[in-house]
Design a protein around this motif. Structure first.
Motif, PDB file in Angstrom:
ATOM      1  N   PRO A  28      30.642  19.751 -27.578  1.00  0.00           N
ATOM      2  CA  PRO A  28      30.172  21.093 -27.976  1.00  0.00           C
ATOM      3  C   PRO A  28      29.925  21.978 -26.761  1.00  0.00           C
ATOM      4  O   PRO A  28      29.150  21.634 -25.879  1.00  0.00           O
ATOM      5  CB  PRO A  28      28.870  20.802 -28.726  1.00  0.00           C
ATOM      6  N   ILE A  29      30.606  23.120 -26.718  1.00  0.00           N
ATOM      7  CA  ILE A  29      30.535  24.022 -25.569  1.00  0.00           C
ATOM      8  C   ILE A  29      29.490  25.105 -25.832  1.00  0.00           C
ATOM      9  O   ILE A  29      29.514  25.783 -26.859  1.00  0.00           O
ATOM     10  CB  ILE A  29      31.907  24.666 -25.285  1.00  0.00           C
ATOM     11  N   GLU A  30      28.577  25.252 -24.894  1.00  0.00           N
ATOM     12  CA  GLU A  30      27.521  26.253 -25.031  1.00  0.00           C
ATOM     13  C   GLU A  30      27.838  27.522 -24.248  1.00  0.00           C
ATOM     14  O   GLU A  30      27.440  28.618 -24.635  1.00  0.00           O
ATOM     15  CB  GLU A  30      26.197  25.671 -24.538  1.00  0.00           C
ATOM     16  N   GLU A  31      28.580  27.371 -23.119  1.00  0.00           N
ATOM     17  CA  GLU A  31      28.798  28.536 -22.267  1.00  0.00           C
ATOM     18  C   GLU A  31      30.069  28.339 -21.449  1.00  0.00           C
ATOM     19  O   GLU A  31      30.379  27.227 -21.021  1.00  0.00           O
ATOM     20  CB  GLU A  31      27.601  28.720 -21.324  1.00  0.00           C
ATOM     21  N   ARG A  32      30.797  29.439 -21.239  1.00  0.00           N
ATOM     22  CA  ARG A  32      31.969  29.412 -20.371  1.00  0.00           C
ATOM     23  C   ARG A  32      31.632  30.178 -19.098  1.00  0.00           C
ATOM     24  O   ARG A  32      31.052  31.258 -19.162  1.00  0.00           O
ATOM     25  CB  ARG A  32      33.181  30.017 -21.075  1.00  0.00           C
ATOM     26  N   LEU A  33      32.028  29.614 -17.953  1.00  0.00           N
ATOM     27  CA  LEU A  33      31.671  30.209 -16.671  1.00  0.00           C
ATOM     28  C   LEU A  33      32.907  30.375 -15.804  1.00  0.00           C
ATOM     29  O   LEU A  33      33.949  29.723 -16.012  1.00  0.00           O
ATOM     30  CB  LEU A  33      30.625  29.345 -15.955  1.00  0.00           C
ATOM     31  N   ALA A  34      32.774  31.221 -14.797  1.00  0.00           N
ATOM     32  CA  ALA A  34      33.934  31.613 -14.000  1.00  0.00           C
ATOM     33  C   ALA A  34      34.457  30.485 -13.116  1.00  0.00           C
ATOM     34  O   ALA A  34      35.665  30.352 -12.919  1.00  0.00           O
ATOM     35  CB  ALA A  34      33.584  32.833 -13.147  1.00  0.00           C
ATOM     36  N   ASP A  35      33.573  29.683 -12.565  1.00  0.00           N
ATOM     37  CA  ASP A  35      34.013  28.657 -11.609  1.00  0.00           C
ATOM     38  C   ASP A  35      33.074  27.458 -11.697  1.00  0.00           C
ATOM     39  O   ASP A  35      31.972  27.541 -12.248  1.00  0.00           O
ATOM     40  CB  ASP A  35      34.049  29.222 -10.181  1.00  0.00           C
ATOM     41  N   PRO A  36      33.488  26.311 -11.137  1.00  0.00           N
ATOM     42  CA  PRO A  36      32.668  25.101 -11.255  1.00  0.00           C
ATOM     43  C   PRO A  36      31.334  25.188 -10.534  1.00  0.00           C
ATOM     44  O   PRO A  36      30.352  24.594 -10.990  1.00  0.00           O
ATOM     45  CB  PRO A  36      33.561  24.003 -10.660  1.00  0.00           C
ATOM     46  N   ALA A  37      31.260  25.912  -9.435  1.00  0.00           N
ATOM     47  CA  ALA A  37      29.988  26.046  -8.716  1.00  0.00           C
ATOM     48  C   ALA A  37      28.957  26.751  -9.595  1.00  0.00           C
ATOM     49  O   ALA A  37      27.785  26.326  -9.685  1.00  0.00           O
ATOM     50  CB  ALA A  37      30.189  26.798  -7.413  1.00  0.00           C
ATOM     51  N   ALA A  38      29.366  27.822 -10.265  1.00  0.00           N
ATOM     52  CA  ALA A  38      28.456  28.528 -11.170  1.00  0.00           C
ATOM     53  C   ALA A  38      28.072  27.643 -12.354  1.00  0.00           C
ATOM     54  O   ALA A  38      26.931  27.665 -12.824  1.00  0.00           O
ATOM     55  CB  ALA A  38      29.117  29.814 -11.667  1.00  0.00           C
ATOM     56  N   ALA A  39      29.042  26.855 -12.835  1.00  0.00           N
ATOM     57  CA  ALA A  39      28.763  25.962 -13.951  1.00  0.00           C
ATOM     58  C   ALA A  39      27.757  24.883 -13.560  1.00  0.00           C
ATOM     59  O   ALA A  39      26.884  24.513 -14.355  1.00  0.00           O
ATOM     60  CB  ALA A  39      30.055  25.324 -14.443  1.00  0.00           C
ATOM     61  N   LEU A  40      27.853  24.380 -12.341  1.00  0.00           N
ATOM     62  CA  LEU A  40      26.904  23.380 -11.873  1.00  0.00           C
ATOM     63  C   LEU A  40      25.493  23.963 -11.774  1.00  0.00           C
ATOM     64  O   LEU A  40      24.505  23.287 -12.077  1.00  0.00           O
ATOM     65  CB  LEU A  40      27.347  22.807 -10.523  1.00  0.00           C
ATOM     66  N   GLN A  41      25.404  25.200 -11.348  1.00  0.00           N
ATOM     67  CA  GLN A  41      24.094  25.857 -11.313  1.00  0.00           C
ATOM     68  C   GLN A  41      23.513  25.977 -12.723  1.00  0.00           C
ATOM     69  O   GLN A  41      22.314  25.752 -12.934  1.00  0.00           O
ATOM     70  CB  GLN A  41      24.215  27.234 -10.658  1.00  0.00           C
ATOM     71  N   ALA A  42      24.344  26.323 -13.681  1.00  0.00           N
ATOM     72  CA  ALA A  42      23.891  26.415 -15.068  1.00  0.00           C
ATOM     73  C   ALA A  42      23.493  25.036 -15.595  1.00  0.00           C
ATOM     74  O   ALA A  42      22.524  24.912 -16.355  1.00  0.00           O
ATOM     75  CB  ALA A  42      24.996  27.016 -15.936  1.00  0.00           C
TER      76      ALA A  42
END
Length: 362
Positions: free
Chosen positions: A245-259
């Motif tokens: 289940p996907i909660e959020e889409r982000l621009a790049d993996p670094a930003a996703a890791l922060q989230a």
């Protein structure tokens, strides 16, 4: 009760050459290419024993090396202190400390030694053949315990040092301070070495002698400031058939890791990275590793370096990288105390113990 004893170690002697050419990582993290490089460093490198061409050859080498004094027996039993300096995948320098001893392997149902990961039959069959041929514990197993250590690093130069690992033989005064008694009422958690531990149990069951029940153990306190669990990221060669289940889409993996770091610890979460971007998957109150385990294990590989996982996707070597948070040690203990196990590669204790420093003959 946990039975911890001093042991009469076998270790390399001068005829073997420099220690740097003799040691290796644990057998189960060595690639075929790395095994070839290590074997070429020295005819006495420990991989000739731990990853032999066949188990009978390892048994012959073990006996020959002892006869030729390549391997020497310590004159009397003792405990050892191990200190490992390392720089983790996060770039931070640390030192991890532990006691080296002989530990009696207890069946899991005795609740003295607790596992936390599932094992597979194949590796245990190979390790059992090797144990039968050598009658020795060739590599240390890594255990954790709660409470203060019953010993400490001696204030002198180490007896042996290589690749950031330093060993001190503890004096008789240190061993008289009650090391055995200190572990008598403690539960131990297997950090690394589940397959070899279960192999030791099987070997003792068929051998039956008291000595065959023991494993070579490195015991590290949960209070040790150098003890860290790092995440083990997943790399899938092909897109898994299951979805998360996907909660959020982000621009790049670094930003996703922060989230990912902002997700409360009580919720399972991970980052999925593909060529078209990164997604944050969040679901329920299970552990992160159980969430990711839904994706299966087909075409999977593992790495502690999230950037390496991302590069595998960017280069076309893989289709999906799953980036993880580290499993918390309290969660590992809680699972083990409930008598449950976690998926393979749920934890990544770094650094790995060094093989070839000490051996435990049975």
């Amino acid at each position: 009760m946990a039975v911890v004893k001093p042991f009469r170690a076998v270790r390399y002697g001068e005829p073997a050459g420099p220690p740097e050419a003799l040691v290796a990582p644990p057998y189960d993290v060595i690639s075929p290419e790395q095994r070839e490089r290590l074997a070429a460093q020295s005819p006495y490198n420990v991989v000739h024993l731990t990853l032999p061409e066949d188990e009978a050859a390892a048994g012959r080498l073990w006996r020959e090396w002892r006869d030729e004094h390549v391997l020497l027996d310590e004159t009397e039993p003792g405990y050892w202190w191990l200190s490992q300096d390392y720089v983790g995948p996060d770039g931070v320098a640390r030192t991890r400390e532990g006691l080296v001893a002989a530990l009696r392997a207890e069946p899991y149902e005795n609740r003295v030694v607790l596992p936390h990961e599932r094992t597979h039959r194949g590796p245990k069959e190979g390790r059992l053949r090797l144990l039968r041929e050598t009658c020795a514990q060739l590599e240390p197993l890594f255990f954790l315990y709660e409470g203060e250590p019953p010993a400490a690093r001696p204030d002198r130069d180490p007896d042996l040092g290589v690749e950031g690992a330093r060993l001190w033989r503890l004096s008789r005064d240190a061993t008289a301070t009650g090391i055995e008694e200190a572990f008598a009422d403690r539960q131990l958690l297997i950090a690394d070495g589940h397959h070899r531990y279960e192999t030791a149990l099987a070997y003792h069951e068929e051998d039956g002698t008291p000595a065959s029940a023991f494993v070579l153990a490195v015991l590290v306190s949960l209070d040790d400031p150098g003890l860290m669990i790092f995440p083990t990221h997943r790399v899938f060669e092909r897109e898994p058939s299951a979805e998360l289940p996907i909660e959020e889409r982000l621009a790049d993996p670094a930003a996703a890791l922060q989230a990912l770091e902002q997700v409360p610890p009580g919720r399972a979460a991970a980052v999925l990275y593909r060529n078209n971007g990164a997604e944050l998957a969040v679901d329920g109150d299970e552990l992160d590793v159980r969430l990711v385990d839904r994706l299966g294990h087909e075409g999977i590989s593992y790495t502690p370096d999230w950037q390496e996982a991302v590069r595998a996707v960017d280069s076309g070597q893989a289709e999906v990288a799953v980036l993880m948070r580290p499993t918390q040690i309290e969660d590992v203990f809680a699972v083990a105390e409930r008598g449950e196990t976690m998926p393979q590669k749920s934890t990544y204790f770094y650094p790995k113990l060094v093989s070839g420093l000490l051996f435990l003959p049975l």
